[in-house]
Scaffold this active site. Sequence first.
Site, PDB file in Angstrom:
ATOM      1  N   HIS A   1       0.847  -1.194   0.000  1.00  0.00           N
ATOM      2  CA  HIS A   1       0.000   0.000   0.000  1.00  0.00           C
ATOM      3  C   HIS A   1       0.883   1.245   0.000  1.00  0.00           C
ATOM      4  CE1 HIS A   1      -3.916  -1.899   0.853  1.00  0.00           C
ATOM      5  NE2 HIS A   1      -3.164  -2.831   1.409  1.00  0.00           N
TER       6      HIS A   1
ATOM      7  N   GLU B   1       0.015   4.305  -0.269  1.00  0.00           N
ATOM      8  CA  GLU B   1      -0.631   5.384   0.484  1.00  0.00           C
ATOM      9  C   GLU B   1      -0.440   5.253   1.991  1.00  0.00           C
ATOM     10  OE1 GLU B   1      -3.728   2.184   0.617  1.00  0.00           O
ATOM     11  OE2 GLU B   1      -2.200   2.813  -0.813  1.00  0.00           O
TER      12      GLU B   1
END
Length: 66
Positions: free
Chosen positions: A48, A50
């Site tokens: 991920h 983010e």
Amino acid sequence: MPDNTNFYFVHSYYFKALREENIAAVTPYCGEFPSIVVKDNIVGTQFHPEKSQKAGFKVIKNFLRM
């Protein structure tokens, strides 16, 4: 990205690439698995970006520059 940069993973599964040439990066954890795959203009990450702090922000920034 420099080798050994840390990213946030949450899954216990991973994508199995059929072709080695599509693997852009691997992660050494419980063996080794593809963490970035590429085909033509498509890029997929297992982690991920983010949620990966500064390194993840840099990945996103690099995607936007493509």
